[in-house]
Motif scaffolding. Structure first.
Motif, PDB file in Angstrom:
ATOM      1  N   MET A 198     -29.893 -28.455  37.113  1.00 48.46           N
ATOM      2  CA  MET A 198     -28.934 -28.323  36.018  1.00 48.46           C
ATOM      3  C   MET A 198     -29.289 -27.100  35.191  1.00 48.46           C
ATOM      4  SD  MET A 198     -28.490 -30.920  32.815  1.00 48.46           S
ATOM      5  CE  MET A 198     -28.165 -32.262  33.928  1.00 48.46           C
ATOM      6  N   ARG A 199     -28.409 -26.168  35.090  1.00 51.10           N
ATOM      7  CA  ARG A 199     -28.707 -24.968  34.340  1.00 51.10           C
ATOM      8  C   ARG A 199     -28.191 -25.023  32.909  1.00 51.10           C
ATOM      9  NH1 ARG A 199     -31.211 -24.780  37.914  1.00 51.10           N
ATOM     10  NH2 ARG A 199     -32.581 -25.321  36.230  1.00 51.10           N
ATOM     11  N   PHE A 200     -27.426 -26.082  32.574  1.00 54.33           N
ATOM     12  CA  PHE A 200     -26.895 -26.218  31.236  1.00 54.33           C
ATOM     13  C   PHE A 200     -27.658 -27.311  30.512  1.00 54.33           C
ATOM     14  CE2 PHE A 200     -23.471 -24.743  33.960  1.00 54.33           C
ATOM     15  CZ  PHE A 200     -23.115 -23.570  33.323  1.00 54.33           C
ATOM     16  N   MET A 201     -28.337 -26.964  29.431  1.00 55.58           N
ATOM     17  CA  MET A 201     -29.095 -27.942  28.687  1.00 55.58           C
ATOM     18  C   MET A 201     -28.161 -28.775  27.831  1.00 55.58           C
ATOM     19  SD  MET A 201     -32.183 -27.315  26.010  1.00 55.58           S
ATOM     20  CE  MET A 201     -31.080 -26.636  24.775  1.00 55.58           C
ATOM     21  N   LEU A 202     -28.373 -30.087  27.817  1.00 52.58           N
ATOM     22  CA  LEU A 202     -27.620 -30.969  26.956  1.00 52.58           C
ATOM     23  C   LEU A 202     -28.431 -31.183  25.686  1.00 52.58           C
ATOM     24  CD1 LEU A 202     -26.505 -33.615  29.576  1.00 52.58           C
ATOM     25  CD2 LEU A 202     -25.233 -31.632  28.764  1.00 52.58           C
ATOM     26  N   PRO A 203     -28.030 -30.609  24.555  1.00 47.79           N
ATOM     27  CA  PRO A 203     -28.889 -30.620  23.378  1.00 47.79           C
ATOM     28  C   PRO A 203     -29.056 -31.987  22.748  1.00 47.79           C
ATOM     29  CG  PRO A 203     -26.746 -29.654  22.864  1.00 47.79           C
ATOM     30  CD  PRO A 203     -26.795 -29.861  24.350  1.00 47.79           C
ATOM     31  N   PHE A 204     -28.101 -32.880  22.885  1.00 45.65           N
ATOM     32  CA  PHE A 204     -28.196 -34.177  22.246  1.00 45.65           C
ATOM     33  C   PHE A 204     -28.247 -35.314  23.254  1.00 45.65           C
ATOM     34  CE2 PHE A 204     -25.766 -31.418  19.351  1.00 45.65           C
ATOM     35  CZ  PHE A 204     -26.717 -31.329  18.349  1.00 45.65           C
ATOM     36  N   LEU A 205     -27.534 -35.165  24.340  1.00 47.03           N
ATOM     37  CA  LEU A 205     -27.417 -36.238  25.319  1.00 47.03           C
ATOM     38  C   LEU A 205     -28.293 -35.924  26.512  1.00 47.03           C
ATOM     39  CD1 LEU A 205     -25.931 -38.853  25.957  1.00 47.03           C
ATOM     40  CD2 LEU A 205     -24.155 -37.495  27.046  1.00 47.03           C
ATOM     41  N   ALA A 206     -29.367 -36.688  26.675  1.00 52.70           N
ATOM     42  CA  ALA A 206     -30.339 -36.362  27.697  1.00 52.70           C
ATOM     43  C   ALA A 206     -29.906 -36.826  29.070  1.00 52.70           C
ATOM     44  CB  ALA A 206     -31.679 -37.001  27.341  1.00 52.70           C
ATOM     45  N   LEU A 207     -29.508 -38.062  29.171  1.00 48.38           N
ATOM     46  CA  LEU A 207     -29.182 -38.625  30.473  1.00 48.38           C
ATOM     47  C   LEU A 207     -27.961 -39.495  30.320  1.00 48.38           C
ATOM     48  CD1 LEU A 207     -29.969 -39.141  33.441  1.00 48.38           C
ATOM     49  CD2 LEU A 207     -31.281 -41.103  32.647  1.00 48.38           C
ATOM     50  N   ILE A 208     -26.943 -39.241  31.151  1.00 46.03           N
ATOM     51  CA  ILE A 208     -25.742 -40.063  31.113  1.00 46.03           C
ATOM     52  C   ILE A 208     -25.449 -40.560  32.514  1.00 46.03           C
ATOM     53  CG2 ILE A 208     -24.749 -38.865  29.127  1.00 46.03           C
ATOM     54  CD1 ILE A 208     -22.934 -37.359  31.067  1.00 46.03           C
ATOM     55  N   LEU A 209     -24.884 -41.738  32.602  1.00 44.09           N
ATOM     56  CA  LEU A 209     -24.435 -42.288  33.876  1.00 44.09           C
ATOM     57  C   LEU A 209     -22.931 -42.425  33.817  1.00 44.09           C
ATOM     58  CD1 LEU A 209     -27.031 -45.088  34.646  1.00 44.09           C
ATOM     59  CD2 LEU A 209     -26.960 -42.759  35.513  1.00 44.09           C
ATOM     60  N   GLU A 238     -34.424 -39.685  24.091  1.00 43.66           N
ATOM     61  CA  GLU A 238     -35.630 -40.059  23.368  1.00 43.66           C
ATOM     62  C   GLU A 238     -36.521 -38.870  23.017  1.00 43.66           C
ATOM     63  OE1 GLU A 238     -37.773 -43.117  25.372  1.00 43.66           O
ATOM     64  OE2 GLU A 238     -36.240 -44.653  24.993  1.00 43.66           O
ATOM     65  N   ARG A 239     -36.253 -37.692  23.611  1.00 44.36           N
ATOM     66  CA  ARG A 239     -37.208 -36.602  23.425  1.00 44.36           C
ATOM     67  C   ARG A 239     -36.583 -35.284  22.989  1.00 44.36           C
ATOM     68  NH1 ARG A 239     -42.167 -38.283  24.773  1.00 44.36           N
ATOM     69  NH2 ARG A 239     -42.284 -40.224  25.968  1.00 44.36           N
ATOM     70  N   GLY A 240     -35.281 -35.190  22.907  1.00 46.45           N
ATOM     71  CA  GLY A 240     -34.650 -34.119  22.153  1.00 46.45           C
ATOM     72  C   GLY A 240     -34.228 -32.855  22.870  1.00 46.45           C
ATOM     73  N   SER A 241     -34.966 -32.381  23.884  1.00 46.50           N
ATOM     74  CA  SER A 241     -34.593 -31.148  24.568  1.00 46.50           C
ATOM     75  C   SER A 241     -35.019 -31.265  26.023  1.00 46.50           C
ATOM     76  CB  SER A 241     -35.254 -29.937  23.911  1.00 46.50           C
ATOM     77  OG  SER A 241     -34.806 -28.739  24.503  1.00 46.50           O
ATOM     78  N   TYR A 242     -34.115 -30.869  26.937  1.00 49.80           N
ATOM     79  CA  TYR A 242     -34.341 -31.177  28.343  1.00 49.80           C
ATOM     80  C   TYR A 242     -34.023 -29.981  29.237  1.00 49.80           C
ATOM     81  CZ  TYR A 242     -34.097 -35.624  25.980  1.00 49.80           C
ATOM     82  OH  TYR A 242     -34.296 -36.642  25.084  1.00 49.80           O
ATOM     83  N   GLY A 243     -34.720 -29.922  30.375  1.00 53.16           N
ATOM     84  CA  GLY A 243     -34.536 -28.801  31.281  1.00 53.16           C
ATOM     85  C   GLY A 243     -33.760 -29.158  32.533  1.00 53.16           C
ATOM     86  N   LEU A 267     -36.766 -36.958  34.436  1.00 49.93           N
ATOM     87  CA  LEU A 267     -36.179 -36.090  33.425  1.00 49.93           C
ATOM     88  C   LEU A 267     -37.244 -35.181  32.841  1.00 49.93           C
ATOM     89  CD1 LEU A 267     -33.600 -35.473  31.711  1.00 49.93           C
ATOM     90  CD2 LEU A 267     -34.400 -37.234  30.120  1.00 49.93           C
ATOM     91  N   THR A 268     -36.979 -33.867  32.860  1.00 53.67           N
ATOM     92  CA  THR A 268     -37.932 -32.924  32.285  1.00 53.67           C
ATOM     93  C   THR A 268     -37.644 -32.753  30.802  1.00 53.67           C
ATOM     94  OG1 THR A 268     -36.551 -30.991  32.789  1.00 53.67           O
ATOM     95  CG2 THR A 268     -38.093 -31.686  34.475  1.00 53.67           C
ATOM     96  N   ALA A 269     -38.530 -33.286  29.980  1.00 55.86           N
ATOM     97  CA  ALA A 269     -38.467 -33.069  28.537  1.00 55.86           C
ATOM     98  C   ALA A 269     -39.197 -31.759  28.259  1.00 55.86           C
ATOM     99  CB  ALA A 269     -39.117 -34.226  27.794  1.00 55.86           C
ATOM    100  N   ARG A 270     -38.476 -30.724  27.878  1.00 51.89           N
ATOM    101  CA  ARG A 270     -38.996 -29.363  27.902  1.00 51.89           C
ATOM    102  C   ARG A 270     -40.306 -29.192  27.139  1.00 51.89           C
ATOM    103  NH1 ARG A 270     -34.560 -25.163  26.255  1.00 51.89           N
ATOM    104  NH2 ARG A 270     -36.315 -23.787  26.748  1.00 51.89           N
ATOM    105  N   TYR A 271     -40.411 -29.804  25.993  1.00 52.01           N
ATOM    106  CA  TYR A 271     -41.594 -29.602  25.162  1.00 52.01           C
ATOM    107  C   TYR A 271     -42.480 -30.837  25.111  1.00 52.01           C
ATOM    108  CZ  TYR A 271     -38.539 -25.772  23.995  1.00 52.01           C
ATOM    109  OH  TYR A 271     -37.694 -24.690  24.092  1.00 52.01           O
ATOM    110  N   ASP A 272     -42.267 -31.751  26.065  1.00 54.91           N
ATOM    111  CA  ASP A 272     -43.080 -32.968  26.135  1.00 54.91           C
ATOM    112  C   ASP A 272     -43.692 -33.170  27.512  1.00 54.91           C
ATOM    113  OD1 ASP A 272     -42.727 -34.187  23.422  1.00 54.91           O
ATOM    114  OD2 ASP A 272     -40.625 -34.090  24.010  1.00 54.91           O
ATOM    115  N   GLY A 273     -42.854 -33.205  28.565  1.00 54.80           N
ATOM    116  CA  GLY A 273     -43.379 -33.448  29.899  1.00 54.80           C
ATOM    117  C   GLY A 273     -42.355 -34.105  30.797  1.00 54.80           C
TER     118      GLY A 273
END
Length: 222
Positions: free
Chosen positions: A1-12, A56-61, A78-84
């Motif tokens: 995914m090349r577009f970061m979702l700033p608020f919504l981390a994972l949707i089904l 839960e972690r705010g920013s994702y890659g 899920l890659t949390a950019r500044y967490d893991g």
């Protein structure tokens, strides 16, 4: 995914069961008309249903789906950019993070920026923009363990932006020192794979954002 979702981390999303390509003689004009009407009414979804969301972690890659070969249970990685790396159970009554592994910290920048994730057997490969690839053993998804660390670029601002697992090989792009493409063989030791191929960037600086494999040709986007 090349577009970061700033608020919504994972949707089904549930797609319509009768969704078919135009080659199967679907009335595409009617679909377009229905879509235009739905947008005109201000609807925020067309032919899809939101099943759940998690942030839960705010920013994702990026994220990747993985099925535990021992249990058949499905997970989202899920890659949390500044967490893991966040391991999310998809088979429960609601989306839930059941496991987590901290990412790496890079010199000078503080956070290594986790950008991509792929799997091979029970291992996950967590790419960092400014540091090594972290190799994680998912044998126990609720308690993932670091199994290795793969240095793919030698400089302080090396790292990788995107990775791909195809067959028994790991393809790595996006590093800055020297950039280009790195290829690792995973079959013999997935926790410490040897470098078996590489091409450096033009003048040592080509930064590839993504790649794919078709047959025996790699296609990279710079």
């Amino acid at each position: 995914m090349r577009f970061m979702l700033p608020f919504l981390a994972l949707i089904l999303l549930a797609l319509p069961a009768n969704a078919q390509p135009a080659s199967l003689q679907v009335d595409t004009q009617k679909q377009q008309d229905d879509g235009a009407a739905a947008l005109a009414r201000g609807n925020d979804a067309l032919n899809t249903t939101l099943l759940g969301q998690l942030d839960e972690r705010g920013s994702y890659g990026d994220l990747w789906g993985w099925v535990d070969p021992a249990t058949g249970r499905e997970y989202a990685l899920l890659t949390a950019r500044y967490d893991g790396l966040s391991v999310i159970d998809l088979d429960g009554p609601s989306l839930q993070e059941v496991g987590f592994v901290p990412g790496l910290e890079a010199p000078f920048v503080g956070v290594a920026d986790a950008k991509d994730i792929k799997t091979y057997r029970q291992y996950a490969y967590l790419a960092h923009e400014f540091d090594d690839i972290l190799i994680v053993d998912l044998s126990t998804p609720s308690n993932p363990q670091v199994a290795g660390q793969l240095e793919v670029q030698s400089g302080d601002f090396g790292g990788s932006h995107n990775i791909l697992v195809d067959g028994d090989y790991l393809y790595v792009v996006g590093g800055r020192d020297p950039g280009g493409l790195r290829i690792y063989h995973l079959a013999d030791d997935p926790t410490d794979p040897p470098l078996v191929g590489q091409i450096n960037g033009t003048d040592g600086q080509t930064y590839y954002h993504d790649l794919d494999i078709g047959g025996d040709i790699a296609y990279a986007a710079a």
